[in-house]
Enzyme design. Sequence first.
Site, PDB file in Angstrom:
ATOM      1  N   GLY A 176       0.834  -1.209   0.000  1.00 45.81           N
ATOM      2  CA  GLY A 176       0.000   0.000   0.000  1.00 45.81           C
ATOM      3  C   GLY A 176       0.865   1.255   0.000  1.00 45.81           C
ATOM      4  N   ASP A 235       0.796  -5.260  11.006  1.00 47.13           N
ATOM      5  CA  ASP A 235       0.622  -6.434  10.159  1.00 47.13           C
ATOM      6  C   ASP A 235      -0.401  -7.350  10.836  1.00 47.13           C
ATOM      7  OD1 ASP A 235       2.836  -8.065   8.074  1.00 47.13           O
ATOM      8  OD2 ASP A 235       1.249  -9.171   9.098  1.00 47.13           O
ATOM      9  N   PHE A 265      -9.428  -5.760   3.184  1.00 44.77           N
ATOM     10  CA  PHE A 265      -8.798  -5.862   1.871  1.00 44.77           C
ATOM     11  C   PHE A 265      -7.377  -6.427   1.949  1.00 44.77           C
ATOM     12  CE2 PHE A 265     -11.845  -2.408   1.716  1.00 44.77           C
ATOM     13  CZ  PHE A 265     -12.495  -2.602   0.514  1.00 44.77           C
ATOM     14  N   TYR A 273      -3.566 -18.772  -4.603  1.00 43.80           N
ATOM     15  CA  TYR A 273      -4.273 -17.548  -4.211  1.00 43.80           C
ATOM     16  C   TYR A 273      -5.769 -17.816  -4.055  1.00 43.80           C
ATOM     17  CZ  TYR A 273      -6.608 -13.068  -4.953  1.00 43.80           C
ATOM     18  OH  TYR A 273      -7.447 -11.994  -4.853  1.00 43.80           O
ATOM     19  N   LYS A 279      -8.379 -17.807  -0.550  1.00 39.46           N
ATOM     20  CA  LYS A 279      -9.600 -16.996  -0.426  1.00 39.46           C
ATOM     21  C   LYS A 279     -10.813 -17.879  -0.168  1.00 39.46           C
ATOM     22  CE  LYS A 279      -8.050 -12.748  -1.033  1.00 39.46           C
ATOM     23  NZ  LYS A 279      -8.406 -11.568  -0.228  1.00 39.46           N
ATOM     24  N   PHE A 309     -14.151  -9.822  -9.871  1.00 38.41           N
ATOM     25  CA  PHE A 309     -13.576 -10.332 -11.102  1.00 38.41           C
ATOM     26  C   PHE A 309     -12.330  -9.460 -11.358  1.00 38.41           C
ATOM     27  CE2 PHE A 309     -16.162 -13.922 -12.576  1.00 38.41           C
ATOM     28  CZ  PHE A 309     -16.885 -14.064 -11.402  1.00 38.41           C
ATOM     29  N   LEU A 336      -2.490  -6.765 -16.445  1.00 37.54           N
ATOM     30  CA  LEU A 336      -2.485  -6.510 -17.883  1.00 37.54           C
ATOM     31  C   LEU A 336      -2.591  -5.026 -18.235  1.00 37.54           C
ATOM     32  CD1 LEU A 336      -2.592  -7.470 -20.806  1.00 37.54           C
ATOM     33  CD2 LEU A 336      -5.075  -7.788 -20.527  1.00 37.54           C
ATOM     34  N   PHE A 344       0.208 -13.567 -22.583  1.00 38.51           N
ATOM     35  CA  PHE A 344       0.411 -14.913 -22.044  1.00 38.51           C
ATOM     36  C   PHE A 344      -0.529 -15.930 -22.688  1.00 38.51           C
ATOM     37  CE2 PHE A 344       1.698 -12.515 -17.975  1.00 38.51           C
ATOM     38  CZ  PHE A 344       3.019 -12.421 -18.398  1.00 38.51           C
ATOM     39  N   ARG A 380       0.412 -18.405 -18.822  1.00 43.89           N
ATOM     40  CA  ARG A 380       0.820 -18.231 -17.427  1.00 43.89           C
ATOM     41  C   ARG A 380       0.084 -19.289 -16.608  1.00 43.89           C
ATOM     42  NH1 ARG A 380      -0.499 -12.484 -14.635  1.00 43.89           N
ATOM     43  NH2 ARG A 380      -2.600 -13.318 -14.701  1.00 43.89           N
TER      44      ARG A 380
END
Length: 327
Positions: free
Chosen positions: A36, A50, A72, A140, A144, A168, A189, A207, A281
């Site tokens: 951040g 943290d 977040f 990842y 989640k 998304f 991207l 990719f 990728r």
Amino acid sequence: MKLLVTGGAGFVGSHSVNALLQAGHDVTILDNLSTGHRWALQGCELIPIDLRDTYHLNRKLKGRGFEGVLHFAAKSLVGESKNQPAMYYQNNVGGTTNLVRAMQAADIQKLVFSSTAAIFGNPISDLIDEEHPKAPINVYGQTKLVVEQMLQAVTQSSNFSATCLRYFNAAGANNTANLGEWHEPETHLIPNALRAAAGTGNPLTLFGDDYPTVDGTCVRDYVHVDDLASAHVAAIEQMDKRGAFGTYNLGNGNGYSVKDVIAACEKAVGTEIPHTIGPRREGDPATLVASAQKAHNELGWSPKHEGIDEIAQSAWNWECYRRDSLA
Ligand code: UDP
């Protein structure tokens, strides 16, 4: 409301802080500033800790009168998650578990959680709704999904309420508030394409162009970060009205290929973007497009910025500002 926003100095976090402030909420940011930025704090108090630091986390949350938390703070890069899985589990799962326990100890019962389309893996339908099977194909996404499951269990055993918002592809920028995306290294991207166009980044590699899609490149649902932000405002404000646990997919419902995105970026910059085709990728599904009908029906949410051209233009405006005023 008096709210704590973890990761509020990051990309989606800072835009959500902006929207929360505009809606009249009192915001405190908790951020370790690992990814951040101080310039993104927007005058809010910063708790610079943290989430893995349980001692300070518990002390900082107690007695502050927070009525809810928007969470977040996370590690969010697919490629990095493959190489450092334990670090991803520690940050995303461990960090959120610590946060929930600290919230319970401080009698804070409302949480909005940043989740992701990566929990679905390879889709089995054109539009992904909330009930779509969850089978993440990268670490990842796994982290989640585990957190969503943990939050559901917590809401079933206590007064705790949680809303999971599954983004998304977050994109675009708020040019009025001078907020935008800045990652080092940049892997996404749109910023990579814009920087390649401006000659300030690496040449762009696409990719994979052998996916089973319209032009062979991956198709994604790019949703403007300000639209994600407005969903967070609705989610925290309306949490009392809904059940204790909810999940919502947030996207435009339109899929754009990597080539479409490059064309939109070329239009915004006014120059061609040189690019080469590289291998796929790992961890990238061919297509991810949301059905956001549930968010529309239950949160009253609809995206205001639907086209990829508008998203690319706002990202380009931000990129110019960032380069000239912050870099
Ligand atoms: N992508 C690409 N070149 C890049 C960065 C991304 O071709 O330099 C592709 C990537 O494979 C994916 C899409 O662009 O299909 C969006 O990737 P991004 O990293 O922006 O977001 P993600 O889908 O990983 O959340």
